[in-house]
Design an enzyme around this catalytic site. Structure first.
Site, PDB file in Angstrom:
ATOM      1  N   PHE A  12       0.857  -0.998   0.076  1.00  0.00           N
ATOM      2  CA  PHE A  12       0.075  -0.122   0.038  1.00  0.00           C
ATOM      3  C   PHE A  12       0.777   1.284   0.036  1.00  0.00           C
ATOM      4  O   PHE A  12       1.588   1.442   1.002  1.00  0.00           O
ATOM      5  CB  PHE A  12      -0.832  -0.112   1.346  1.00  0.00           C
ATOM      6  CG  PHE A  12      -1.730   1.083   1.341  1.00  0.00           C
ATOM      7  CD1 PHE A  12      -3.110   0.855   0.686  1.00  0.00           C
ATOM      8  CD2 PHE A  12      -1.550   2.155   2.227  1.00  0.00           C
ATOM      9  CE1 PHE A  12      -4.190   2.136   0.973  1.00  0.00           C
ATOM     10  CE2 PHE A  12      -2.552   3.063   2.183  1.00  0.00           C
ATOM     11  CZ  PHE A  12      -3.725   2.963   1.661  1.00  0.00           C
TER      12      PHE A  12
ATOM     13  N   THR B 268       5.472  -1.518   3.863  1.00  0.00           N
ATOM     14  CA  THR B 268       5.568  -3.067   4.276  1.00  0.00           C
ATOM     15  C   THR B 268       5.267  -3.859   3.119  1.00  0.00           C
ATOM     16  O   THR B 268       4.404  -3.536   2.332  1.00  0.00           O
ATOM     17  CB  THR B 268       4.462  -3.160   5.587  1.00  0.00           C
ATOM     18  OG1 THR B 268       5.240  -2.384   6.489  1.00  0.00           O
ATOM     19  CG2 THR B 268       4.675  -4.822   5.710  1.00  0.00           C
TER      20      THR B 268
ATOM     21  N   LEU C 168      12.401  -7.674  34.929  1.00  0.00           N
ATOM     22  CA  LEU C 168      13.650  -8.535  34.290  1.00  0.00           C
ATOM     23  C   LEU C 168      15.146  -8.204  34.549  1.00  0.00           C
ATOM     24  O   LEU C 168      15.983  -8.730  34.492  1.00  0.00           O
ATOM     25  CB  LEU C 168      13.583  -8.853  32.952  1.00  0.00           C
ATOM     26  CG  LEU C 168      12.399 -10.265  32.747  1.00  0.00           C
ATOM     27  CD1 LEU C 168      10.987  -9.747  33.007  1.00  0.00           C
ATOM     28  CD2 LEU C 168      12.624 -10.544  31.242  1.00  0.00           C
ATOM     29  N   GLY C 169      15.148  -6.690  34.934  1.00  0.00           N
ATOM     30  CA  GLY C 169      16.283  -6.114  35.111  1.00  0.00           C
ATOM     31  C   GLY C 169      17.367  -6.085  33.984  1.00  0.00           C
ATOM     32  O   GLY C 169      16.620  -5.866  32.830  1.00  0.00           O
TER      33      GLY C 169
ATOM     34  N   GLU D 166       0.242   4.422  10.565  1.00  0.00           N
ATOM     35  CA  GLU D 166      -1.069   4.456  10.401  1.00  0.00           C
ATOM     36  C   GLU D 166      -1.533   5.675  11.470  1.00  0.00           C
ATOM     37  O   GLU D 166      -2.465   5.444  11.941  1.00  0.00           O
ATOM     38  CB  GLU D 166      -1.692   3.322  10.891  1.00  0.00           C
ATOM     39  CG  GLU D 166      -1.096   1.907  10.513  1.00  0.00           C
ATOM     40  CD  GLU D 166      -1.175   1.737   8.911  1.00  0.00           C
ATOM     41  OE1 GLU D 166      -1.579   2.449   8.211  1.00  0.00           O
ATOM     42  OE2 GLU D 166      -0.539   0.661   8.759  1.00  0.00           O
TER      43      GLU D 166
ATOM     44  N   THR E  76       0.283   9.148  13.406  1.00  0.00           N
ATOM     45  CA  THR E  76       1.200   9.396  14.676  1.00  0.00           C
ATOM     46  C   THR E  76       0.370   9.678  15.941  1.00  0.00           C
ATOM     47  O   THR E  76      -0.856  10.114  15.813  1.00  0.00           O
ATOM     48  CB  THR E  76       2.053  10.523  14.568  1.00  0.00           C
ATOM     49  OG1 THR E  76       1.367  11.886  14.414  1.00  0.00           O
ATOM     50  CG2 THR E  76       3.026  10.435  13.222  1.00  0.00           C
TER      51      THR E  76
END
Length: 403
Positions: A141, A176, A357-358, A382, A384
């Protein structure tokens, strides 16, 4: 007054029991998508992201086509004709694996296929939609340009009449699927706008093997690395008269497609958030500090509680908008509410999950950093956050503040 006792079963991934609002068919569709992804994507997605590639993309597209995921909310032409909620649940599961995988599906179905389905001629639909629904043909697109992202009305790509033909020149950016696409839906200015002083933007169905069309791939991305992204370069691309979409003029065409894609995003972002939250929840239960799991400390519980609250709210919003889309349709500002809220909340959830999780949170051994960086792209494509904020502001005040 009811005094019913709530069931004791609890699911830490669905503490609000939102699943109770889904039908058995909707749950079955979601489960099928999750099983496919667990088999064909999840074992490999970390490596694909780290290498910046999406190998066997056509094989993956065919698998998605066999399940009916491509253009799944469209009717006819080989499309599955499922509901907006079905499509939303699929997007949630796709993005729970990776935003790039959801982008592959939503660009194919909600941008390229929807553009042809809604605005193309019957010949366009017959030629492309069955093959695209099956995953045998890939679409892209072309709207965003290097110098015109949030302001597509001033695009420079131009389509000029030459006899009965159209000749297209211009350049699109951050597209894309473009390097692998078989067909591109391209939007361009025309002489109709120049002559009338109005916006003469038109859409074109462009086979990518047309002379003058090229789509160089964009490399060195720090986000959406498991997604194929490129440019579209149009150098005297000559098309027959019937390549143009017959009726739609102006921004109405491309914006209608963007709203379809944004709808999928407001669901999908909750999938990325769910994966980050579930990873942090599991880790907190196993990681011990000061003699016990860190899930037993108040500040960790506060982070986890905030995450599950925001995921519950965002998923409920997505489900409400999906039910409304199926019943009466959505206004653009309603889609903006969902996209703006859910993506920003998903990013916050990923960042909070990473702290649980550090140092391990930045390792690609865990999915959180991958989702966090992906969502930085999802935040701005799509539309901002600034543009969605202004769309909501215009709906609230009646005043346009874009310029």
């Amino acid at each position: 007054m009811s005094h019913k006792q709530a069931p004791k079963h609890r699911n830490p991934l669905d503490l609000a029991d939102i699943d109770d609002a889904l039908s058995s068919e909707e749950k079955a569709i979601r489960s099928s998508v999750r099983s496919l992804l667990a088999d064909q994507v999840d074992p490999y997605i970390g490596e694909w992201f780290e290498k910046g590639e999406l190998p066997n993309v056509r094989e993956l597209a065919r698998s998605f086509g066999e399940m009916g995921l491509l253009g799944m909310h469209l009717e006819g032409y080989g499309c599955a004709g499922m509901s907006a909620v079905d499509y939303g649940l699929a997007c949630l599961e796709l993005e729970a694996s990776d935003s790039g995988i959801r982008s592959l599906v939503s660009v194919q179905g909600s941008l390229a296929m929807f553009g042809i389905w809604r605005w193309g001629s019957e010949e366009h639909k017959q030629q492309w939609l069955p093959a695209m629904a099956a995953g045998e043909a890939i679409g892209c697109f072309g709207l965003t340009e290097p110098d015109h992202g949030s302001d597509p009305g001033n695009m420079r790509t131009f389509a000029k009449k030459d006899g009965t033909d159209w000749v297209l020149n211009g350049r699109k950016m951050w597209i894309t699927n473009s390097p692998i696409a078989d067909v591109a839906v391209v939007w361009a200015q025309t002489e109709e706008g120049a002559e009338s002083g109005s916006n003469g933007i038109r859409g074109f169905c462009v086979p990518t093997d047309t002379p003058g069309f090229s789509a160089p791939e964009i490399h060195h991305k720090g986000s959406l690395r498991a997604s194929i992204t490129g440019e579209i370069v149009l150098d005297d691309v000559r098309l027959p008269a019937d390549a143009a979409f017959p009726e739609v003029r102006g921004l109405k065409g491309p914006l209608s497609c963007l709203n379809e894609a944004r709808y999928g995003i407001l669901w999908g972002s909750m999938g990325a958030a769910r994966t980050a939250y579930s990873t942090a929840l599991d880790y907190a239960g196993q990681r011990e500090q000061f003699g016990r799991p860190i899930s037993g400390f108040q500040l960790t519980q506060a982070k986890l509680a905030n995450m599950v609250v925001e995921i519950s709210l965002g998923t409920l919003l997505a489900l409400h908008l999906g039910r409304r889309k199926d019943a009466v349709g959505l206004r653009p500002e309603q889609v903006s509410i969902g996209k703006l809220n859910n993506v920003t909340k998903a990013i916050e959830i990923c960042r909070s999950a990473r702290t649980i999780l550090g140092g391990n949170g930045i390792s690609y051994e865990f999915p959180i950093m991958r989702h966090m960086t992906n969502l930085e792209s999802v935040l701005t494509y799509e539309g901002t956050p600034e543009m969605h904020t202004l769309m909501i502001g215009q709906a609230v005040t009646g005043q346009a503040a874009f310029r």
